[in-house]
Design a protein around this motif. Structure first.
Motif, short mmCIF file in Angstrom:
data_model
loop_
_atom_site.label_atom_id
_atom_site.label_comp_id
_atom_site.label_asym_id
_atom_site.label_seq_id
_atom_site.Cartn_x
_atom_site.Cartn_y
_atom_site.Cartn_z
N ARG A 21 -49.32 -18.08 44.82
CA ARG A 21 -48.17 -17.60 44.04
C ARG A 21 -46.92 -17.58 44.92
N VAL A 22 -45.87 -18.21 44.48
CA VAL A 22 -44.65 -18.25 45.27
C VAL A 22 -43.50 -17.64 44.49
N GLY A 23 -43.02 -16.50 44.90
CA GLY A 23 -41.79 -15.91 44.38
C GLY A 23 -41.61 -16.02 42.88
N TYR A 24 -40.46 -16.53 42.45
CA TYR A 24 -40.12 -16.63 41.04
C TYR A 24 -39.67 -18.04 40.75
N PRO A 25 -40.27 -18.79 39.86
CA PRO A 25 -41.51 -18.41 39.19
C PRO A 25 -42.71 -18.44 40.14
N ALA A 26 -43.87 -18.06 39.64
CA ALA A 26 -45.08 -18.08 40.46
C ALA A 26 -45.62 -19.50 40.58
N THR A 27 -46.27 -19.79 41.69
CA THR A 27 -46.87 -21.10 41.91
C THR A 27 -48.35 -20.94 42.17
N PHE A 28 -49.15 -21.75 41.50
CA PHE A 28 -50.59 -21.77 41.70
C PHE A 28 -50.99 -23.11 42.32
N THR A 29 -51.83 -23.07 43.33
CA THR A 29 -52.43 -24.28 43.87
C THR A 29 -53.93 -24.19 43.66
N ILE A 30 -54.48 -25.16 42.94
CA ILE A 30 -55.92 -25.22 42.70
C ILE A 30 -56.51 -26.27 43.63
N ALA A 31 -57.45 -25.87 44.45
CA ALA A 31 -58.09 -26.77 45.41
C ALA A 31 -59.56 -26.93 45.06
N ASN A 32 -60.02 -28.16 44.97
CA ASN A 32 -61.41 -28.45 44.65
C ASN A 32 -62.21 -28.61 45.93
N LYS A 33 -63.02 -27.62 46.25
CA LYS A 33 -63.90 -27.67 47.41
C LYS A 33 -65.32 -28.06 47.01
N CYS A 34 -65.49 -28.52 45.76
CA CYS A 34 -66.80 -28.97 45.29
C CYS A 34 -67.08 -30.38 45.81
N PHE A 57 -56.32 -30.87 33.82
CA PHE A 57 -56.19 -32.12 34.57
C PHE A 57 -57.48 -32.37 35.36
N ALA A 58 -57.63 -33.58 35.85
CA ALA A 58 -58.77 -33.93 36.69
C ALA A 58 -58.44 -33.65 38.15
N LEU A 59 -59.43 -33.19 38.90
CA LEU A 59 -59.23 -32.87 40.31
C LEU A 59 -60.44 -33.36 41.11
N PRO A 60 -60.32 -34.50 41.79
CA PRO A 60 -61.44 -35.04 42.58
C PRO A 60 -61.77 -34.13 43.77
N PRO A 61 -62.95 -34.31 44.38
CA PRO A 61 -63.35 -33.49 45.52
C PRO A 61 -62.34 -33.58 46.66
N GLY A 62 -62.06 -32.42 47.27
CA GLY A 62 -61.18 -32.38 48.42
C GLY A 62 -59.70 -32.42 48.10
N GLU A 63 -59.32 -32.54 46.82
CA GLU A 63 -57.92 -32.62 46.46
C GLU A 63 -57.43 -31.30 45.87
N SER A 64 -56.11 -31.16 45.77
CA SER A 64 -55.51 -29.95 45.21
C SER A 64 -54.34 -30.34 44.31
N ASN A 65 -53.93 -29.41 43.46
CA ASN A 65 -52.81 -29.63 42.55
C ASN A 65 -52.05 -28.32 42.41
N THR A 66 -50.73 -28.40 42.39
CA THR A 66 -49.88 -27.21 42.34
C THR A 66 -49.03 -27.24 41.07
N PHE A 67 -48.90 -26.08 40.41
CA PHE A 67 -48.05 -25.97 39.24
C PHE A 67 -47.44 -24.58 39.20
N SER A 68 -46.37 -24.44 38.44
CA SER A 68 -45.65 -23.17 38.36
C SER A 68 -45.88 -22.50 37.01
N VAL A 69 -45.77 -21.17 37.00
CA VAL A 69 -45.84 -20.39 35.76
C VAL A 69 -44.66 -19.43 35.76
N PRO A 70 -44.26 -18.93 34.58
CA PRO A 70 -43.12 -17.99 34.52
C PRO A 70 -43.39 -16.70 35.30
#
Length: 216
Positions: A21-34, A57-70
């Motif tokens: 989560r980063v400040g305003y807006p919040a940020t999420f990073t999802i990391a696939n450790k599977c 979205f699709a997330l292959p092994p070892g990759e991550s994706n970041t998105f923001s929320v309000p």
């Protein structure tokens, strides 16, 4: 878990699943450790006007994706597994965590149980952020939420990092190719009040732990 709203980030891990989560807006990073591709999904709670740009979205092994929320977003995140697209109809579906949209984007659809859920309320009571990992709808993946950069509050890492699929009781186990891929809740399987904490078992004094809830 609660944290002060000046978090820099959440790191949300699937197998483990990590969120930032980063400040305003919040940020999420999802990391696939599977070891296999997962398909993260996002559902905003009812009444939330502003929503993330993506709901799946699709997330292959070892990759991550970041998105923001309000800033004051609330909702849930989870991972879908064993997903594919039907060669005849073109419909997309997942064996666990499917959201019923027939597409990679969930577009407002929730997770079909069993699924491990990460739940968030940002800028909630007292200006705090609240988060937890829930197995109330069963389990399909290990998941960990790591809050980064917060000040004040209880900014503890939380989640379930144990693989429960192999040890899941046979009557709750979801299998694919004779392998455990998810574990249902006893409430979903049996629908009885003592497992669902409903009816005469609707209070903490009457809804006692069962062998199934103790397994989780």
């Amino acid at each position: 878990m609660a944290s002060h709203q000046v978090f820099s980030s959440f790191l949300f891990l699937l197998c483990l699943l990590q969120s930032i989560r980063v400040g305003y807006p919040a940020t999420f990073t999802i990391a696939n450790k599977c070891t296999a591709t997962i398909w993260p999904a996002i559902l905003s709670n009812a009444g939330i006007d502003q929503r993330p740009a993506t709901t799946g979205f699709a997330l292959p092994p070892g990759e991550s994706n970041t998105f923001s929320v309000p800033t004051s977003w609330s909702g849930r995140l989870w991972g879908r597994t064993l997903c594919s697209r039907d060669s005849t109809t073109g419909n997309f579906s997942c064996l666990t965590g499917d959201c019923g949209s027939s597409a990679v984007e969930c577009a407002g659809g929730g997770a079909a149980p069993p699924a491990t859920l990460a739940k968030f309320t940002l800028n909630g009571t007292g200006g705090l952020d609240f988060y937890n990992v829930s197995l109330v709808d069963g389990y399909n993946l290990p998941m960990l939420v790591v809050a980064e950069g917060g000040t004040g509050g209880n900014c503890t890492t939380t989640g379930c990092v144990v693989d429960l699929n192999n040890g899941c009781p046979s009557e709750l186990k979801v299998t694919a190719s004779d392998e455990g891929v998810a574990c249902k809740s006893a409430c979903e399987v049996f629908g009885e009040p003592q497992y669902c904490c409903s009816g005469p078992y609707a209070t903490p004094d009457t809804c006692m732990p069962s062998s199934y809830s103790q397994f989780f």
